[in-house]
Design an enzyme around this catalytic site. Structure first.
Site, PDB file in Angstrom:
ATOM      1  N   ASP A  26      -2.456 -18.269   0.541  1.00 47.55           N
ATOM      2  CA  ASP A  26      -3.026 -19.555  -0.227  1.00 47.55           C
ATOM      3  C   ASP A  26      -3.835 -20.195   0.785  1.00 47.55           C
ATOM      4  OD1 ASP A  26      -0.922 -21.086   0.119  1.00 47.55           O
ATOM      5  OD2 ASP A  26      -1.340 -21.139  -1.761  1.00 47.55           O
ATOM      6  N   LYS A  46       3.647 -15.419   2.887  1.00 49.11           N
ATOM      7  CA  LYS A  46       3.732 -16.387   1.390  1.00 49.11           C
ATOM      8  C   LYS A  46       5.856 -16.670   1.020  1.00 49.11           C
ATOM      9  CE  LYS A  46       1.950 -18.247  -2.972  1.00 49.11           C
ATOM     10  NZ  LYS A  46       1.842 -18.925  -2.953  1.00 49.11           N
ATOM     11  N   TYR A  51       1.055  -1.405  -0.139  1.00 52.80           N
ATOM     12  CA  TYR A  51      -0.302   0.130  -0.047  1.00 52.80           C
ATOM     13  C   TYR A  51       0.764   1.331   0.419  1.00 52.80           C
ATOM     14  CZ  TYR A  51      -4.566  -2.054   1.027  1.00 52.80           C
ATOM     15  OH  TYR A  51      -6.041  -3.029   0.526  1.00 52.80           O
ATOM     16  N   ASP A  57      -6.045  -7.123   3.985  1.00 57.05           N
ATOM     17  CA  ASP A  57      -7.122  -6.720   3.244  1.00 57.05           C
ATOM     18  C   ASP A  57      -8.201  -7.374   2.775  1.00 57.05           C
ATOM     19  OD1 ASP A  57      -9.173  -4.542   2.511  1.00 57.05           O
ATOM     20  OD2 ASP A  57      -7.821  -5.280   0.488  1.00 57.05           O
ATOM     21  N   ASP A  84     -12.283  -9.245   3.961  1.00 61.65           N
ATOM     22  CA  ASP A  84     -13.234  -9.168   3.838  1.00 61.65           C
ATOM     23  C   ASP A  84     -13.828 -10.421   3.342  1.00 61.65           C
ATOM     24  OD1 ASP A  84     -13.361  -6.318   2.944  1.00 61.65           O
ATOM     25  OD2 ASP A  84     -14.483  -6.944   1.015  1.00 61.65           O
TER      26      ASP A  84
HETATM   27  C1  IPM Z   1     -10.563  -1.619   3.737  1.00 65.51           C
HETATM   28  C2  IPM Z   1     -10.300  -1.124   2.211  1.00 65.51           C
HETATM   29  C3  IPM Z   1      -9.360  -0.310   2.180  1.00 65.51           C
HETATM   30  C4  IPM Z   1      -8.269  -1.034   1.933  1.00 65.51           C
HETATM   31  C5  IPM Z   1      -9.695   0.589   0.594  1.00 65.51           C
HETATM   32  C6  IPM Z   1     -10.870   1.358   1.260  1.00 65.51           C
HETATM   33  C7  IPM Z   1      -8.273   1.575   0.673  1.00 65.51           C
HETATM   34  O1  IPM Z   1     -11.267  -1.721   1.543  1.00 65.51           O
HETATM   35  O2  IPM Z   1     -10.504  -0.255   4.822  1.00 65.51           O
HETATM   36  O3  IPM Z   1     -10.741  -2.888   4.223  1.00 65.51           O
HETATM   37  O4  IPM Z   1      -8.080  -1.055   1.215  1.00 65.51           O
HETATM   38  O5  IPM Z   1      -7.586  -0.458   3.087  1.00 65.51           O
HETATM   39 MG    MG Z   2     -11.006  -3.841   2.367  1.00 66.74          MG
END
Ligand code: IPM
Ligand code: MG
Length: 361
Positions: free
Chosen positions: A219, A187, A141, A243, A247
């Protein structure tokens, strides 16, 4: 106690969920006798549309001055092809960096009343209670060099030993207060970054002999997370892996709209802990302004703020208990199969907190 916050509603559903978090905060503050002062600021597309950078200098200064920062969401599809510096997300990344919030804590729990809301089989999900510790200010990032020149794109994954060490220490410290297991994700079979990550984590682990450490390749971690989520306690990862995995982990809880997070920095000399609190979900522009968004992620983030930034554990527990009660007693938004609006969820929680705190006193 005085609670001085900066609220950054941001884009899409950000404003509506943040508003409910602020209302629930007011309800808690009223009951427990705290004084909340909320300043508002622009970030992301909201800032760009007002003619500023994605993180206006005034927002950055206010964030540093506040005791804690509440954030809604950033990002709108209209900006997808803009250069990185003019994208809404840039505002959030700069803010994380400016506040030095290197550790992003993302708890994921399977609530008994919601196990059927998860697309995963009930017997796999039941009992899940894990904490993702995502390193937040390093890795791909932020690594330099980066950019696109003459049809060639470069991003750089960089980690230094101190960056890995401080994240690892926090993961082990948090594991000591939980089930004493750390799973470190990397990884290392391919990336030098991950080899260093693993070495440093192994070294830090020696200071925490009561904590069991295991390493998983990312993975495999992605697979284990849906195969046996209840086996995880603290999941320690670098920025991008965290990240992605967070999710994925959200489907365990039943909806990403439920999950909150705390991003914490190193305690400053004046004793203050930099803290940025934001739901894990994005700006969901397709449902913005319709009252469909689940405010519980924003509200859960606010509870983490009470706990981490202000040490108000009883108040935080009151909010968490109310969320659990709400999940058991209906008033759910459509992402959880209900018909309630964003506002109705906020109102139900405020009412519940009144009842809860009233009986506690
Ligand atoms: C998160 C989001 C952010 C990230 C984006 C909006 C930049 O996906 O906080 O998980 O990738 O960190
Ligand atoms: Mg995210």
């Amino acid at each position: 106690m005085d609670l001085n916050l900066l609220s950054l509603p941001g884009d899409g559903i950000g404003p509506e969920v943040t508003l409910e978090a602020e209302r629930v905060l007011s309800a808690v503050a009223a009951r427990f006798g705290h004084c909340v002062k909320i300043e508002r600021g622009l970030i992301g597309a909201a800032a760009l549309e007002a003619g500023y950078d994605p993180l206006p200098p005034a927002t950055c200064a206010a964030a540093k001055a506040a005791d804690a920062v509440l954030l809604g969401a950033v990002g709108l599809p209209g900006y997808d092809l803009h250069p990185p510096a003019r994208r809404p997300e840039k505002g959030l990344l700069e803010l994380r960096s400016a506040l030095g919030v290197f550790a992003n804590l993302r708890p994921v729990k399977a609530y008994a009343s919601l196990v059927q809301a998860s697309p995963l089989k009930e017997e796999r999900v039941a009992g899940t209670d894990l904490l993702i510790l995502r390193e937040l200010t390093g890795g791909l990032y932020f690594g330099e060099p980066r950019g696109i020149t003459q049809g060639r794109a470069v991003n750089t994954m960089v980690y230094t030993e101190p960056e890995i060490e401080r994240a690892a220490r926090l993961a082990f410290t948090l594991a000591m207060g939980r089930r004493r297991r750390v799973t470190s994700v990397d990884k290392a079979n391919v990336l030098e970054n991950s080899q260093l990550w693993r070495q440093v984590v192994d070294r830090v682990a020696k200071d925490y002999p009561e904590v069991t450490l295991n390493h998983l390749l990312v993975d495999n971690a992605a697979m284990q997370l849906v195969l046996e989520p209840a086996a995880f306690d603290v999941l320690l990862t670098e920025n991008l892996f965290g990240d992605i995995l967070s999710d994925e982990a959200a489907v365990i809880a039943g909806s990403i709209g439920l999950l909150g997070s705390a991003s914490l920095g190193e305690r400053r000399k004046d004793g203050r802990l930099p803290g940025l609190y934001e739901p894990i979900h994005g700006s969901a522009p397709a449902i913005a302004g319709k009252g469909l968004a689940n405010p519980l992620g924003a509200i859960a983030s606010m509870a983490m703020m009470l706990d981490w930034s202000f040490g108000l554990t009883e108040e935080a527990a009151c909010v968490e208990e109310s969320i659990g009660w709400l999940l058991d007693h209906g008033s759910l938004t459509p992402d959880l199969g209900g018909k309630a609006t964003t506002r109705e969820v906020g109102e139900a929680l405020c009412a519940r907190i009144g009842v809860l705190a009233g009986t506690a006193r």
